[in-house]
Enzyme design. Structure first.
Site, mmCIF file in Angstrom:
data_model
loop_
_atom_site.group_PDB
_atom_site.id
_atom_site.type_symbol
_atom_site.label_atom_id
_atom_site.label_comp_id
_atom_site.label_asym_id
_atom_site.label_seq_id
_atom_site.Cartn_x
_atom_site.Cartn_y
_atom_site.Cartn_z
ATOM 1 N N GLU A 65 0.807 -1.232 0.000
ATOM 2 C CA GLU A 65 0.000 0.000 0.000
ATOM 3 C C GLU A 65 0.839 1.280 0.000
ATOM 4 O O GLU A 65 0.507 2.224 0.714
ATOM 5 C CB GLU A 65 -0.914 0.016 1.239
ATOM 6 C CG GLU A 65 -1.888 -1.144 1.271
ATOM 7 C CD GLU A 65 -2.661 -1.223 2.600
ATOM 8 O OE1 GLU A 65 -3.848 -1.509 2.552
ATOM 9 O OE2 GLU A 65 -2.059 -1.011 3.664
HETATM 10 C C1 TNX Z 1 -4.289 -4.071 4.855
HETATM 11 S S1 TNX Z 1 -2.566 -6.440 4.519
HETATM 12 C C2 TNX Z 1 -3.004 -3.799 5.276
HETATM 13 C C3 TNX Z 1 -2.771 -3.325 6.656
HETATM 14 C C4 TNX Z 1 -4.056 -3.133 7.403
HETATM 15 C C5 TNX Z 1 -4.994 -4.261 7.083
HETATM 16 C C6 TNX Z 1 -6.257 -4.237 7.867
HETATM 17 C C7 TNX Z 1 -1.588 -5.355 4.213
HETATM 18 C C8 TNX Z 1 -0.391 -5.806 3.591
HETATM 19 N N1 TNX Z 1 -1.892 -4.089 4.535
HETATM 20 O O1 TNX Z 1 -2.015 -2.142 6.639
HETATM 21 O O2 TNX Z 1 -3.773 -3.108 8.754
HETATM 22 O O3 TNX Z 1 -5.304 -4.230 5.716
HETATM 23 O O4 TNX Z 1 -7.017 -5.376 7.611
#
Ligand code: TNX
Length: 523
Positions: free
Chosen positions: A333
């Site tokens: 992300e």
């Molecule tokens: C996605 S899974 C994220 C996290 C969040 C999570 C909450 C991932 C690699 N990144 O930063 O905490 O969703 O479900």
């Protein structure tokens, strides 16, 4: 003269020969994960105060025998004697044997064999790790009270007669805990390690840094914890592990044959670091500490040389506390990092990890970079990204959010947790075939399963347990046992009976009405 005691299907006959004969059926016990081969035999082994534990002289095996002795002492009050023996000098005495049989050739280093007869219990493996996994089976063959931390009287500590031969389906069986969104104490993490080790998991991935907090002391950059460690979601006081505390977690895990994989998420998810050091920001200005739940707004400054000095220092210090081969660099992300910058950054980060003698693990997003040899990618949401990473040769750990995210709510009634990947009930966490999830990836590249627990909505060990249990038990079975022998109805029935053990161990589990028939679903 004979006395017969009936106790939950257990028959104990004490004959005139003074030698007690116990029978207990394997059906009285619950095995999760299900072993590969279980052959019931006739008579049970009865553990008594006079029983001796014979252990290989290998120091790790000795520790395993001691751990078993301590668990039994805690719950039964019996303080068994432990004697050391050489593998080639197995005594004929009755007793419980922990045997390191390095001569036998096994395809898997976690393979073990367990044989119980009236006279002896023999647990054998060619590695201490295999013996540790087998010890968990041994514990599951004892009455549920074995998990208690106080003595229960009037229990017949009998092990059913059985031959078990077992090894795992997948070599990676993990849990991830996010200690960044909310901080969890060393004690909480140890408790989680104890719980997951009893289901034969072998990896604990700790998410140590994110926008909301930096949780690991880095001596060359002290403000990371001094400033970045002082916040968490919702504005609580946060916290961090000193290097000594972190090393204590790592060694506690390693005594349970669990490897800790530290994650420093980058280049996104870095607000806590950026708030601690203005000079890490492209404009030289530190943002405020962040206590919300948004993602994707922060980025390290890819063009600055200082960024790589920083990463080099952090990875060096973290690597020096990491006996395992992998450092996780996150990489998910990074929505506010330009695509080209992101690729440049991930390529450099992998080099730095390598320079410090480790391999890289990252979320599947890192597939857009050029993956180094031995890099592992972790699949969470995009099959396309995971497949593309695998095409570069990376091995893949499966954490599909719809099945394995322990922070998803079970149902719409669940108070804790998030919903972005949907509701994950106990059955849907279990009923999926890891080998077919991404069927365009060769099975040889699927390393195993990891269950991530993100902590935006949880801050106590009770809340942690509520989201993790029982879903993580199902994941443990999926990663240890072969799909061919698994079946939801069998698992459901075993899990129902296993609930007693969770209760005796004070685990705050979610009593799903998909599993626990007579339960009302707590909020
Ligand atoms: C996605 S899974 C994220 C996290 C969040 C999570 C909450 C991932 C690699 N990144 O930063 O905490 O969703 O479900």
């Amino acid at each position: 003269m004979k006395y017969i005691f009936g106790w939950v299907g257990i028959l104990l006959i004490i004959s005139c020969t003074q030698k007690p004969i116990a029978t207990v059926s394997i059906d009285e016990r619950v095995l999760i994960p299900l072993p590969q081969k279980v052959i019931p035999t006739e008579n049970a082994f009865l553990i008594q105060e006079s029983t001796t534990i014979y252990t290989d002289t290998d120091s790790e095996v000795f520790q395993i025998s001691q751990a078993f002795k301590r668990q039994l002492a805690r719950s039964s009050g019996m303080n068994l004697q432990v004697e050391e023996i050489q593998t080639n000098d197995l005594s004929n005495e009755d007793g419980i044997y922990f045997v390191l049989d390095t001569d036998s050739i096994q395809s898997h280093d976690e393979h073990y064999e367990l044989t119980t007869t009236t006279e002896r219990v023999e647990l054998k493996s060619n590695t201490p790790k295999g013996l540790y996994r087998g010890m968990q089976t041994l514990v599951q063959l004892l009455p549920d009270e074995i998990v208690k931390s106080s003595v229960t009287d009037s229990i017949i500590w009998a092990l059913p007669g059985v031959y078990i031969s077992d090894s795992p389906e997948f070599e990676y069986r993990g849990a991830m805990l996010d200690v960044a969104r909310h901080f969890f104490s060393v004690e909480d993490v140890k408790r989680y390690i104890d719980l997951i080790s009893s289901y034969k998991l072998n990896t604990l991935h700790l998410h140590l840094a994110d926008d909301q907090g930096w949780r690991i002391e880095i001596k060359s950059w002290p403000k990371l914890t001094g400033i970045g460690g002082s916040s968490e979601v919702g504005g609580g006081e946060g916290g961090f592990y000193t290097q000594e505390q972190y090393k204590a977690i790592v060694s506690y895990a390693s005594e349970r044959f669990i490897t800790v994989i530290p994650e420093i998420d980058m280049p996104g998810h870095t607000n806590a670091a950026l708030a601690s050091y203005p000079e890490l920001n492209c404009d030289g200005k530190a943002p405020k500490l962040y206590t919300g739940m948004r993602v994707g707004f922060s980025s390290l400054c890819v063009d600055k040389a200082l960024t790589y000095t920083f990463i080099d220092d952090v990875i060096r210090e973290v690597a020096s506390m990491t006996p395992g081969n992998y450092i996780h660099i996150g990489g998910d992300e990074s929505h506010s990092t330009e695509k080209d910058d992101y690729i440049t950054f991930i390529n450099k980060a992998q080099e730095i990890v390598k320079k410090h003698g480790k391999y890289t693990m990252g979320w599947e997003d890192i597939q857009s970079a050029t993956l180094s040899d031995n890099t592992i990618i972790q699949h969470w949401t995009s099959a396309k990204n995971a497949i593309s990473g695998a095409r570069q040769g990376a091995k893949v750990v499966l954490s599909p959010a719809k099945r394995t995210y322990l922070d998803m709510k079970y149902t719409k009634e669940t108070k804790l947790g998030l919903t972005w990947a949907g509701y994950v009930e106990v059955d849907s966490a279990y009923v999926w075939n890891p080998k077919l999830l991404l069927d365009s990836i060769p099975q040889s590249q699927i390393l195993g399963i990891e269950s991530p627990l993100w902590s935006e909505t949880i801050s106590t060990i009770d809340e942690l347990e509520y989201l993790a249990f029982p879903r993580i038990i199902g994941h443990a079975e999926l990663s240890w046992s072969s799909w061919d022998i698994l079946d939801w109805n069998s698992y459901k029935e075993r899990l129902q009976r296993h609930a007693n053990r969770l209760q005796l161990n004070n685990v705050n589990y979610y009593a799903s009405n998909k599993v626990f028939k007579d339960s009302t679903v707590p909020d």
